[in-house]
Design a protein around this motif. Structure first.
Motif, PDB file in Angstrom:
ATOM      1  N   LEU A 347      56.472   5.764  76.918  1.00 13.50           N
ATOM      2  CA  LEU A 347      55.665   6.878  76.414  1.00 13.50           C
ATOM      3  C   LEU A 347      56.219   8.160  77.012  1.00 13.50           C
ATOM      4  O   LEU A 347      56.317   8.301  78.233  1.00 13.50           O
ATOM      5  CB  LEU A 347      54.198   6.694  76.825  1.00 13.50           C
ATOM      6  CG  LEU A 347      53.305   7.916  76.609  1.00 13.50           C
ATOM      7  CD1 LEU A 347      53.105   8.168  75.126  1.00 13.50           C
ATOM      8  CD2 LEU A 347      51.964   7.731  77.284  1.00 13.50           C
ATOM      9  N   LEU A 348      56.601   9.055  76.135  1.00  9.80           N
ATOM     10  CA  LEU A 348      57.114  10.349  76.595  1.00  9.80           C
ATOM     11  C   LEU A 348      56.041  11.386  76.333  1.00  9.80           C
ATOM     12  O   LEU A 348      55.543  11.517  75.220  1.00  9.80           O
ATOM     13  CB  LEU A 348      58.400  10.713  75.831  1.00  9.80           C
ATOM     14  CG  LEU A 348      58.986  12.074  76.152  1.00  9.80           C
ATOM     15  CD1 LEU A 348      59.647  12.063  77.503  1.00  9.80           C
ATOM     16  CD2 LEU A 348      59.990  12.485  75.091  1.00  9.80           C
ATOM     17  N   LYS A 349      55.675  12.100  77.378  1.00  7.18           N
ATOM     18  CA  LYS A 349      54.652  13.131  77.238  1.00  7.18           C
ATOM     19  C   LYS A 349      55.252  14.446  77.675  1.00  7.18           C
ATOM     20  O   LYS A 349      55.490  14.650  78.858  1.00  7.18           O
ATOM     21  CB  LYS A 349      53.465  12.780  78.142  1.00  7.18           C
ATOM     22  CG  LYS A 349      52.135  12.719  77.417  1.00  7.18           C
ATOM     23  CD  LYS A 349      51.081  12.210  78.338  1.00  7.18           C
ATOM     24  CE  LYS A 349      49.999  13.258  78.478  1.00  7.18           C
ATOM     25  NZ  LYS A 349      48.879  12.764  79.289  1.00  7.18           N
ATOM     26  N   MET A 350      55.554  15.286  76.743  1.00  6.60           N
ATOM     27  CA  MET A 350      56.175  16.566  77.096  1.00  6.60           C
ATOM     28  C   MET A 350      55.622  17.680  76.253  1.00  6.60           C
ATOM     29  O   MET A 350      55.026  17.445  75.211  1.00  6.60           O
ATOM     30  CB  MET A 350      57.688  16.482  76.854  1.00  6.60           C
ATOM     31  CG  MET A 350      58.437  15.921  78.012  1.00  6.60           C
ATOM     32  SD  MET A 350      60.145  16.399  77.915  1.00  6.60           S
ATOM     33  CE  MET A 350      60.207  17.757  79.028  1.00  6.60           C
ATOM     34  N   ASN A 381      52.634  11.557  68.368  1.00  2.43           N
ATOM     35  CA  ASN A 381      51.349  12.225  68.208  1.00  2.43           C
ATOM     36  C   ASN A 381      51.532  13.690  68.528  1.00  2.43           C
ATOM     37  O   ASN A 381      52.023  14.035  69.596  1.00  2.43           O
ATOM     38  CB  ASN A 381      50.330  11.663  69.213  1.00  2.43           C
ATOM     39  CG  ASN A 381      49.704  10.409  68.691  1.00  2.43           C
ATOM     40  OD1 ASN A 381      49.663  10.194  67.492  1.00  2.43           O
ATOM     41  ND2 ASN A 381      49.238   9.595  69.608  1.00  2.43           N
ATOM     42  N   PHE A 382      51.148  14.541  67.592  1.00  2.00           N
ATOM     43  CA  PHE A 382      51.307  15.969  67.844  1.00  2.00           C
ATOM     44  C   PHE A 382      49.960  16.577  68.192  1.00  2.00           C
ATOM     45  O   PHE A 382      48.935  16.174  67.642  1.00  2.00           O
ATOM     46  CB  PHE A 382      51.874  16.673  66.613  1.00  2.00           C
ATOM     47  CG  PHE A 382      53.217  16.133  66.210  1.00  2.00           C
ATOM     48  CD1 PHE A 382      54.329  16.410  66.980  1.00  2.00           C
ATOM     49  CD2 PHE A 382      53.356  15.346  65.085  1.00  2.00           C
ATOM     50  CE1 PHE A 382      55.559  15.911  66.620  1.00  2.00           C
ATOM     51  CE2 PHE A 382      54.577  14.851  64.721  1.00  2.00           C
ATOM     52  CZ  PHE A 382      55.676  15.127  65.483  1.00  2.00           C
ATOM     53  N   PRO A 383      49.937  17.564  69.044  1.00  2.00           N
ATOM     54  CA  PRO A 383      48.666  18.205  69.401  1.00  2.00           C
ATOM     55  C   PRO A 383      48.195  19.156  68.326  1.00  2.00           C
ATOM     56  O   PRO A 383      47.043  19.558  68.316  1.00  2.00           O
ATOM     57  CB  PRO A 383      49.000  18.952  70.686  1.00  2.00           C
ATOM     58  CG  PRO A 383      50.463  19.213  70.597  1.00  2.00           C
ATOM     59  CD  PRO A 383      51.061  18.092  69.824  1.00  2.00           C
ATOM     60  N   ASP A 420      51.008  19.164  75.127  1.00  2.00           N
ATOM     61  CA  ASP A 420      51.889  17.997  75.161  1.00  2.00           C
ATOM     62  C   ASP A 420      51.872  17.254  73.832  1.00  2.00           C
ATOM     63  O   ASP A 420      50.837  17.151  73.180  1.00  2.00           O
ATOM     64  CB  ASP A 420      51.433  17.023  76.246  1.00  2.00           C
ATOM     65  CG  ASP A 420      51.806  17.539  77.619  1.00  2.00           C
ATOM     66  OD1 ASP A 420      52.665  18.423  77.680  1.00  2.00           O
ATOM     67  OD2 ASP A 420      51.232  17.065  78.605  1.00  2.00           O
ATOM     68  N   PHE A 421      53.015  16.770  73.456  1.00  2.00           N
ATOM     69  CA  PHE A 421      53.057  15.779  72.376  1.00  2.00           C
ATOM     70  C   PHE A 421      53.336  14.432  73.024  1.00  2.00           C
ATOM     71  O   PHE A 421      53.825  14.361  74.153  1.00  2.00           O
ATOM     72  CB  PHE A 421      54.124  16.128  71.341  1.00  2.00           C
ATOM     73  CG  PHE A 421      55.525  15.996  71.830  1.00  2.00           C
ATOM     74  CD1 PHE A 421      56.204  14.790  71.689  1.00  2.00           C
ATOM     75  CD2 PHE A 421      56.174  17.050  72.446  1.00  2.00           C
ATOM     76  CE1 PHE A 421      57.499  14.665  72.163  1.00  2.00           C
ATOM     77  CE2 PHE A 421      57.464  16.917  72.920  1.00  2.00           C
ATOM     78  CZ  PHE A 421      58.125  15.718  72.776  1.00  2.00           C
ATOM     79  N   GLN A 422      52.994  13.388  72.316  1.00  2.00           N
ATOM     80  CA  GLN A 422      53.191  12.056  72.878  1.00  2.00           C
ATOM     81  C   GLN A 422      54.085  11.264  71.955  1.00  2.00           C
ATOM     82  O   GLN A 422      53.888  11.253  70.749  1.00  2.00           O
ATOM     83  CB  GLN A 422      51.854  11.339  73.020  1.00  2.00           C
ATOM     84  CG  GLN A 422      50.962  12.021  74.009  1.00  2.00           C
ATOM     85  CD  GLN A 422      49.706  11.243  74.259  1.00  2.00           C
ATOM     86  OE1 GLN A 422      49.358  10.362  73.472  1.00  2.00           O
ATOM     87  NE2 GLN A 422      49.033  11.552  75.335  1.00  2.00           N
ATOM     88  N   LEU A 423      55.051  10.634  72.545  1.00  2.00           N
ATOM     89  CA  LEU A 423      56.014   9.898  71.747  1.00  2.00           C
ATOM     90  C   LEU A 423      56.135   8.504  72.341  1.00  2.00           C
ATOM     91  O   LEU A 423      56.452   8.346  73.522  1.00  2.00           O
ATOM     92  CB  LEU A 423      57.350  10.648  71.815  1.00  2.00           C
ATOM     93  CG  LEU A 423      58.404  10.357  70.765  1.00  2.00           C
ATOM     94  CD1 LEU A 423      59.234  11.589  70.565  1.00  2.00           C
ATOM     95  CD2 LEU A 423      59.270   9.227  71.157  1.00  2.00           C
TER      96      LEU A 423
END
Lengths: 469, 767
Positions: A347-350, A381-383, A420-423
């Motif tokens: 999970l990338l959260k940036m 997932n986009f904010p 943050d978006f989550q990938l």
């Protein structure tokens, strides 16, 4: 078995249904049960953005509990709206859903669903924050080097609401005493860089009245016309971020000559120009570089602070109205702060976009995420709502089949979009060995070839004298 | 190089210790060459470490720009590239006026790396190309010297050329110029030529021709090869050293090389049409004649043929010479170009081609720069030359000619120091090798047979220390131990000083990118003056894409490369009259200059002004050359004497001549310049207070001036903008009807065409 015809019919119906669900937005009606009891509005126009903070108190004058209310933005300013967000009385984020209302096609509406419904006769409050970009017009549109920049703000004197408003107050924050002209509707007062309007009582729903303020605003009018953010994830412990930024001074244009003499002699010369600005990077950022197509821009300072790295960026030349600049800013961050994993699942959260300067406005943002080779099952997932661009492949050192690149873009970005978006993705960890093995294999093959070659003799006949040293 | 301490070189003698001597000496050779490569590469990185990975100076910017263009658009589009951003309004056919070898080299490296998924930016390839090629030059020099003398001498030569300032001056990282790869091609061609001469094999001759082809594609200095090799052949013929090997190698090389060199668009038919190339053809014809006579001689090797041979040779030589003269007279062959004449007569350029004379690197070389660029080698190379002459053979004739001609050319022009450097390294390598050969001979075991041919005894001096203290049994054999060790130590120190000097010279004199300046404060802190890029960055971002910038030609390539804007003149000084026109504009007063500038559609004028920071290479200091070049083309309007005081001084203060104080260059440099030294407006470069101050500009306005005033950009006003005399309202007349033509009476002022007729109450359907 369904007959073919019926099957087709069903399909068509289903498609129509799907289409209507997707294409047609939600339709709401303005509930007559709600009135706005009080609105406390702060319009902050001291920077290049227009930030409106409205504290709204709703009252349910109907019989049944109300679960949601509507927010509206007038047609004149809806194209400039960059961000809208709401918080309830407990300072928790509210969920806003875009919607339409029949008969008010020009305005833009959001439906806010409340966690706790407002019972009949009771009140609830919410804070709504809206940010408009490019809502301040420089007037005059061109100034000389020595002149101050004057801008015009045109807004709505009243809170634009689908519900009748019982009482409202508006504070306009200018941070300057130099006001050329402003709308005077009583009661109002001007005090130390603030103009207070109201309270106005009993305004009807959808009331619009022009509010004009013409004042001095020398804050930096910088627009990032395009920002390309490249995030390259490496499983070897590093995430490289590179931002390519095109920037323009969108304030009043520079008229006439630029004089270095005046600019050097008098520190107040060029009040509307931008000499430098600050960019905040994550605290763990390292190996920062700041360059353009001609090489390093050697005029910048870096300060490492506790919670961030502060870059004092100076463009190669001061930016006057209408002048442009472009640069590339890059840095590395350790991946353990942003990349989480369990087994082969990552999970990338940036941040989808990061700070460029205070009160920034970005016309176009393109974010690209380069994932390691061999990544599958990518879900993002986009904010906020973005335009997803087609995925592509990126080839770099020791790649064989290319790294997947996720790209998305969004227009009209302000600071509130720093989220943050989550990938999520799957990456078999065994693939980490692929690149070292590739090098080992290549070297092995090379040496093997040399060994074999040295032992082969291609000569047609033996040379007469053995190879002399 | 003195630090490479190999434990034991073996010298091919200690056969008991090392069974495979070939392998061992190959290992040492490879190691030394690799280390030479490494040292050469590392010593060229000063600029990158101190500043950044950036293209230097002027010409490299053009090379970089065209390489980037080639990488982006492909090779064929590059060959057909018409650059409309240069030489406005003429443009430049880049593909046909450039030696494409450099671009092709870095372009193919770029292509190869990207095929392997190594995403290196083309700029980095360009920056590091010259240092990488310096290693290849070292190897080529090793091969050449090994052909000439011995492998030991070759290793010395390779180490010398890797670090010698005379070569690193043109090949530091970022100095992306033709010379960087051309010296490798030059050395390699010479090596292959000697190889083919030695073997007489067609294979090596073809290789020579191919290498020559690469050289032609890379640098205009290929003319040096195509004259030196024929000279060598000619000398061999005169010395009576004609052989079948010579015949084969030269004729193959000449024919194939000629055909190949004509494939380069920029060279085209020059090899058969210009005087510079005629020596090669003449020698070829002569060689054919001599070959034929020799053949006839071989049919009947009797005495009387000898006279015929000599007479026939002389007659054919005279015939060839007369032929060339006749063809030149007829106009078939172009006579020597001016640049060539300036090689024979150093005063020629000053009188006839000021534009060549104005370039500092075209000045005659001073003695100090010989020492600065070559250090100890300048003293040792005559020794090597003497040994070569003493033990003459076919190859050593070549190196002798090479050395003599290169010394001459280096004396004529600073720039040609570059062609001297390789041969100096070769000969010094030979000298040092002979020296060590002499000093270390007695170290051998008495039983070891002395092989007279075995020359590759030494690679380096490092091991000597170990051996010197050993007691020598044959003290009476020539030199004593003390003398030998003393001399050895002395030469060790010399070599050490040499390497220290090389590093120092490369670091201090040749590693400045010259577009980024650094100044040092009293506390040793460094301040970077980045004014050039500031200005070019401003140009590229804040002017119209098709804006035309007028500046002196020195900055043309940089404006095109960094600012990406159209220039009027640039460093490819092919059109003297265009440059003279720009020079005239700079030298005229504002009104006259404005006429020229409108004629040339100039939008901006860029001048370099160093007065605020004391930068001496600015436009005012170059200005006298602009005047001279302008005077050459416009002798009626510009007179050099007008710009000097009556005493013949060139000054800018109040005593300067009136023409000087009112010319455009002066005004643009000092316009509103009031900062600087203690009296405001003090010019620190000239050390004077400008004589004309507080003036106003009518036809131009300051558009941008960089932080340290180094680059000043002015915008040329459009005719409607500048201060027109104000007419009182009563006197203003607007003529309307008189200028109207009958034919176009329908298009009168203020009338809309196809005007829609409005009817009240009806919606307008279409406008």
């Amino acid at each position: 078995m369904m007959p073919a015809m019926a099957k087709l019919q069903f399909c068509v119906l289903f498609l129509v249904y799907v289409a209507s669900q997707c294409g047609g937005a939600n339709v709401d009606v303005v509930s007559s049960a709600i009135t706005v009891k009080n609105v406390d509005r702060t319009i902050d126009i001291s920077s290049q953005l227009v930030k409106i903070n409205s504290k709204i108190t709703f009252e349910n004058t109907g019989k049944s509990p109300v679960k949601s209310f509507l927010l509206a933005v007038e047609s004149s300013s809806k194209s400039k709206l960059a961000f809208i967000g709401g918080k309830d009385s407990n300072n928790k984020d509210l969920r806003l859903v875009e919607t339409t209302v029949k008969g008010y096609d020009n305005a833009k509406f959001w439906r806010v669903d409340l966690k706790e419904s407002i019972n009949a006769g009771s009140t609830a409050s919410a804070v709504v924050e809206t940010v408009y970009s490019k809502a301040l017009q420089p007037y005059p549109t061109a100034i000389t080097q020595q002149e101050e920049q004057l801008v015009k703000y045109i807004g709505n004197l009243y809170f634009y609401s689908p519900y009748p408003v019982t009482s409202q107050k508006t504070n306009v924050i200018l941070n300057t005493k130099t006001v050329e002209n402003f709308t005077k509707v009583k009661p109002f007062s001007q005090l130390d860089g603030t103009i207070a309007y109201g309270p106005y009582t009993n305004t009807a729903a959808f009331t619009e009245k022009e509010l004009l303020v013409h004042y001095k605003n020398n804050s930096p009018f910088l627009t990032v016309t395009r920002l390309e953010r490249l995030i390259e994830v490496s499983h070897w412990g590093n995430i490289a971020v590179e931002e390519t930024i095109e920037i323009e001074h969108t304030g009043a244009k520079l008229k006439g000559p630029f004089s270095r003499y005046d600019y050097q002699q008098d520190h107040h010369s060029g009040p509307a120009s931008v000499r430098s600005y600050k960019t905040l990077l994550p605290a763990s950022a390292s190996d920062v570089y700041y360059r353009d197509t001609n090489g390093n821009i050697s005029t910048s300072n870096m300060k490492v602070k506790k919670d961030s790295v502060e870059l004092d960026l100076r463009p190669r030349y001061p930016l006057f109205g209408g002048w442009r600049s472009h640069y590339t800013l890059g840095y590395n961050v350790p991946s353990y702060e942003y990349l989480y994993y369990s087994g082969n699942e990552y999970l990338l959260k940036m941040r989808a976009v990061d700070h460029v300067f205070d009160d920034m406005q970005i016309d176009e943002l393109v974010t690209k995420v380069i994932l390691p080779e061999g990544t599958t099952n990518i879900k993002v997932n986009f904010p906020f709502s973005v335009t997803k661009l087609p995925d592509s492949l990126h080839y770099t050192y020791l790649d064989t089949k290319g790294r997947p690149v996720i790209t998305f873009s969004k227009n009209n970005i302000v600071e509130n979009h720093i989220q943050d978006f989550q990938l999520r993705y799957t990456f078999p960890r065994i693939l980490m060995l692929q690149e070292p093995l590739l090098v080992v294999g290549f070297l092995f093959a090379l040496f093997l070839c040399v060994i074999i070659y040295m032992r082969l003799d291609f000569s047609i006949h033996k040379s007469e004298h053995p190879h002399k040293d | 190089m003195t630090t490479l301490a190999e434990p034991n070189l073996g010298n091919g003698r200690n056969k008991g210790l090392f069974n495979n001597m070939t392998g061992f000496s190959t290992l040492i050779t490879v190691t030394v060459l690799l280390l030479a490569w490494l040292a050469g590469f590392a010593s060229r990185l000063f600029a990158v470490i101190r500043f950044e990975s950036i293209i230097h100076e002027f010409d490299p910017w053009f090379n970089y720009r065209s390489t980037a263009y080639m990488v982006q658009h492909g090779f064929y589009n590059f060959l057909n590239w018409f650059d409309e951003r240069a030489w406005y309004p003429l443009g430049r056919i880049v593909g046909g006026t450039v030696y494409p070898g450099l671009m092709i080299t870095s372009g193919s490296i770029h292509w190869l790396l990207h095929a392997l998924n190594i995403p290196i930016h083309i700029r980095d390839i360009c920056v590091f190309l010259a240092p990488v090629f310096s290693g290849l030059t070292a190897i080529a020099t090793y091969l050449l010297t090994a052909e000439l003398w011995s492998r030991g001498a070759g290793l010395f030569a390779a180490c010398f050329i890797a670090i010698v300032p005379g070569y690193s001056s043109r090949s530091v990282a970022g100095s992306y110029d033709n010379e960087g790869i051309a010296i490798f091609a030059l050395q390699f061609t010479y090596f292959l030529w000697l190889k083919s001469l030695k073997t007489g094999s067609v294979f090596w001759s073809i290789c020579t021709a191919l290498s020559y082809f690469y050289m032609v594609s890379a640098w205009g200095g290929y003319v040096f090869i195509i004259n030196l090799i024929p000279l060598h052949v000619f000398a061999l013929l005169i010395m009576g050293r004609f052989s079948q090997r010579l015949f084969v190698s030269y004729s193959v090389f000449y024919i194939v090389g000629l055909l190949l060199s004509m494939q380069i668009p920029f060279v085209g038919f020059q090899p058969i049409r210009t005087s510079e190339h005629m020596a090669a053809s003449g020698v070829f014809a002569l060689l054919m004649a001599v070959g034929a006579l020799k053949y006839l001689h071989s049919l009947n090797p009797k005495g009387q043929w000898k006279q015929l041979l000599i007479v026939g040779g002389l007659v054919s030589a005279a015939l060839v010479f007369l032929m060339v003269v006749f063809l030149t007279y007829m106009g078939v062959i172009a006579p020597w170009s001016g640049r060539f004449y300036s090689l024979w007569d150093t005063a020629y350029a000053k009188i006839h081609i000021p534009i060549i004379a104005s370039v500092s690197e075209h000045q005659p070389t001073t003695w100090s720069s010989f020492f600065f660029d070559l250090h100890v080698l300048v003293c040792t190379f005559p020794v090597g030359l003497w040994y070569c002459v003493k033990n003459i053979n076919d190859e050593r004739v070549f190196v002798t000619l090479y050395a003599l001609s290169a010394v001459y050319f280096a004396g004529v022009m600073v720039r040609l120091m570059l062609t001297l450097t390789p041969v100096v390294c070769v000969l010094s390598g030979i000298a040092f090798s002979i020296l060590l050969d002499l000093l270390l001979r007695e170290d051998e075991l008495p039983a070891a047979p002395v092989e007279p041919n075995d020359k590759n005894l030494y690679d380096k001096a490092g091991k000597v220390k170990k051996r010197a203290p050993e007691p020598t049994t044959q003290a009476d054999f020539g030199l004593g131990t003390n003398v030998r060790s003393g001399v050895l130590i002395a030469f060790m120190i010399l070599l050490m000083l040499f390497s220290v000097h090389c590093t120092w010279a490369t670091s201090n004199a040749y590693s400045s990118p010259s577009i980024v300046l650094a100044s040092y404060g009293n506390d040793g802190s460094r301040k970077i003056l980045d004014d050039f890029r500031e200005a070019y960055g401003w140009l590229s971002q804040n002017t119209a894409d098709d804006a035309r910038i007028m500046s002196w030609w020195d900055y043309g390539y940089q404006i095109a490369g960094m600012g990406n804007r159209t220039t009027l003149v640039d460093n490819n000084t092919w059109n003297n009259s265009h440059i003279a026109l720009v020079g005239k504009a700079m030298a005229s007063n504002e009104t006259a200059a404005y006429d020229i500038m409108t004629m040339l559609d100039v939008d901006y004028v860029l001048v370099i002004f160093g007065g605020a920071i004391g930068y001496s290479g600015d436009d005012i200091n170059k200005f006298i050359w602009m005047v001279r070049i302008a005077e050459g083309e416009h002798p009626k309007d510009i007179h050099e004497a007008d710009y000097f005081t009556e005493k013949g001084e060139y000054r800018v203060d109040s005593e300067a001549s009136k023409t000087m104080l009112n010319c455009l260059m002066y005004k643009l440099s000092y316009y509103r310049y009031d900062s600087g030294g203690s009296p405001p407006g003090y010019d620190r470069t000239r050390g004077a207070l400008p004589g004309n101050r507080g003036f106003k500009l009518t036809f131009l306005e300051e558009a941008y001036t960089t932080e340290h005033w180094l680059v000043r950009i002015y915008r040329v006003k459009k005719p409607y903008e500048f201060n027109r005399p104000r007419l009182p309202l009563a006197k203003r007349t607007i003529q309307t009807s008189l200028t109207m033509s009958k034919k176009t009476s329908k298009r009168r002022k203020g009338v809309l065409k196809n005007k829609p007729t409005l009817v009240k109450g009806k919606k307008l359907s279409k406008l």
